[in-house]
Design a protein around this motif. Structure first.
Motif, mmCIF file in Angstrom:
data_model
loop_
_atom_site.group_PDB
_atom_site.id
_atom_site.type_symbol
_atom_site.label_atom_id
_atom_site.label_comp_id
_atom_site.label_asym_id
_atom_site.label_seq_id
_atom_site.Cartn_x
_atom_site.Cartn_y
_atom_site.Cartn_z
ATOM 1 N N ALA A 1 0.814 -1.214 0.000
ATOM 2 C CA ALA A 1 0.000 0.000 0.000
ATOM 3 C C ALA A 1 0.846 1.263 0.000
ATOM 4 O O ALA A 1 1.713 1.424 0.862
ATOM 5 N N ASP B 1 1.409 5.278 0.794
ATOM 6 C CA ASP B 1 0.951 6.077 1.928
ATOM 7 C C ASP B 1 -0.198 6.991 1.523
ATOM 8 O O ASP B 1 -1.105 7.245 2.309
ATOM 9 N N GLU C 1 -8.893 1.064 1.353
ATOM 10 C CA GLU C 1 -9.158 0.942 2.782
ATOM 11 C C GLU C 1 -8.696 -0.419 3.291
ATOM 12 O O GLU C 1 -7.993 -0.517 4.300
ATOM 13 N N ARG C 2 -9.070 -1.477 2.588
ATOM 14 C CA ARG C 2 -8.727 -2.848 2.989
ATOM 15 C C ARG C 2 -7.222 -3.074 3.053
ATOM 16 O O ARG C 2 -6.719 -3.780 3.912
ATOM 17 N N HIS C 3 -6.484 -2.443 2.136
ATOM 18 C CA HIS C 3 -5.036 -2.651 2.077
ATOM 19 C C HIS C 3 -4.249 -1.647 2.922
ATOM 20 O O HIS C 3 -3.030 -1.708 2.968
ATOM 21 N N GLY C 4 -4.938 -0.724 3.572
ATOM 22 C CA GLY C 4 -4.263 0.167 4.510
ATOM 23 C C GLY C 4 -3.605 1.391 3.907
ATOM 24 O O GLY C 4 -2.620 1.897 4.462
ATOM 25 N N ARG D 1 -3.031 4.931 3.819
ATOM 26 C CA ARG D 1 -3.267 5.844 4.938
ATOM 27 C C ARG D 1 -4.137 7.037 4.578
ATOM 28 O O ARG D 1 -4.883 7.546 5.414
ATOM 29 N N LEU E 1 -7.278 7.097 7.062
ATOM 30 C CA LEU E 1 -7.484 5.804 7.709
ATOM 31 C C LEU E 1 -7.456 5.989 9.219
ATOM 32 O O LEU E 1 -6.503 6.553 9.770
ATOM 33 N N GLN F 1 -7.881 4.524 13.365
ATOM 34 C CA GLN F 1 -7.295 3.460 14.191
ATOM 35 C C GLN F 1 -7.987 2.120 13.951
ATOM 36 O O GLN F 1 -7.384 1.069 14.123
ATOM 37 N N GLY G 1 -8.872 1.005 11.120
ATOM 38 C CA GLY G 1 -8.591 0.516 9.782
ATOM 39 C C GLY G 1 -9.637 0.910 8.756
ATOM 40 O O GLY G 1 -9.676 0.355 7.657
ATOM 41 N N LYS G 2 -10.482 1.852 9.094
ATOM 42 C CA LYS G 2 -11.547 2.315 8.195
ATOM 43 C C LYS G 2 -11.353 3.795 7.889
ATOM 44 O O LYS G 2 -10.819 4.546 8.702
ATOM 45 N N TYR G 3 -11.828 4.197 6.709
ATOM 46 C CA TYR G 3 -11.839 5.616 6.383
ATOM 47 C C TYR G 3 -13.002 6.282 7.108
ATOM 48 O O TYR G 3 -14.127 5.792 7.061
#
Length: 196
Positions: free
Chosen positions: A113, A115, A138-141, A143, A160, A162, A164-166
Motif C-alpha cells: 500500500a 501512503d 481501505e482494505r489494504h491500509g 493511509r 485511515l 485506528q 482501519g476504516k476511512y
C-alpha cells in the motif's frame, strides 16, 4: 498475448503474471482478479489537474524521504502475502501515489500500500474510484485517499482511522487550503489546482 475476452469468460480470475503478458497497447487494472480496461486516455482537464498536483506535491517532497509517482505506475496489492508477484490478484494504476517506505519500491513499481493515493475522477472511472477502489485502498491500509472531482472542482480527503476504516472525508473547494496527515506541512491551494 491479448487481454481476456470478458464476454466469453466472465467468471475467470486473473493475476499479475497474466496481466504482464497482455500486449494490446491498452492500459488495464486488476482488482481481486477482475480486469478493468482503462482505455481511452483521460481527458485534457484531468491531465492538467494531474500535472499541477504533481508539481505541487513533487516540490513539497524535494527534500523529504517520500517518493511521488504518476500513472502509468503499477501498484501491486497482495491479498495473502503471495510470495510470487505473478500470483498477486490486484494491480492498479492510481493517478498519483506517494510512497514513504523504499522497501515497497522495485523495478516493477510498488508492492504494498502507498501512503497516499490520488484518483482524479473521469466519466469512465468515477464509479470504480468511488466504490471499488475506495474499499480496496481501505482494505489494504492506504493511509490517505484523495478523490478529486474536476467538474465540481472539489477534493475529498479520506484518512485511515485506528479501526482501519476511512472516516468522514474532509471536503475542500475553491478558496480552501487542503492539508494532509501523511504529508505533514503540505498546504494545497485548491484554487491553484483548478486554475486551468
Amino acid at each position: 498475448m491479448t487481454p481476456p475476452n470478458l464476454a466469453q469468460k466472465p467468471d475467470e480470475r486473473f493475476t499479475y503474471g497474466m496481466y504482464c503478458q497482455w500486449d494490446d497497447g491498452e492500459r488495464w487494472e486488476l482488482i481481486d482478479g477482475v480486469p478493468y480496461n482503462m482505455t481511452p486516455a483521460p481527458q485534457r482537464r484531468h491531465q492538467g489537474i494531474l500535472v499541477c498536483l504533481t508539481r505541487i506535491v513533487g516540490n513539497f517532497l524535494a527534500d523529504k524521504p517520500c517518493h511521488i509517482y504518476i500513472a502509468p505506475f503499477d501498484v501491486r496489492l497482495p491479498d495473502f502475502n503471495e510470495q510470487n508477484d505473478d500470483d498477486v490478484p490486484t494491480v492498479v494504476q492510481p493517478d498519483l501515489v506517494v510512497i514513504c517506505d523504499e522497501k515497497k519500491l522495485d523495478e516493477r513499481g510498488c508492492r504494498g500500500a502507498p501512503d497516499l493515493v490520488v484518483e482524479i475522477l473521469s466519466p469512465s472511472t468515477s464509479r470504480k474510484d468511488i466504490g471499488v477502489k475506495f474499499q480496496l485502498y481501505e482494505r489494504h491500509g492506504v493511509r490517505e485517499y484523495w478523490i478529486i472531482h474536476p467538474s465540481e472542482e472539489s477534493l475529498m480527503v479520506f484518512m485511515l482511522g485506528q479501526d482501519g476504516k476511512y472516516g468522514r472525508p474532509q471536503g475542500y473547494g475553491r478558496g480552501d487550503k487542503a492539508t494532509s496527515s501523511v504529508l505533514d506541512g503540505l498546504e494545497l491551494d485548491i484554487e491553484e489546482v483548478f486554475a486551468e
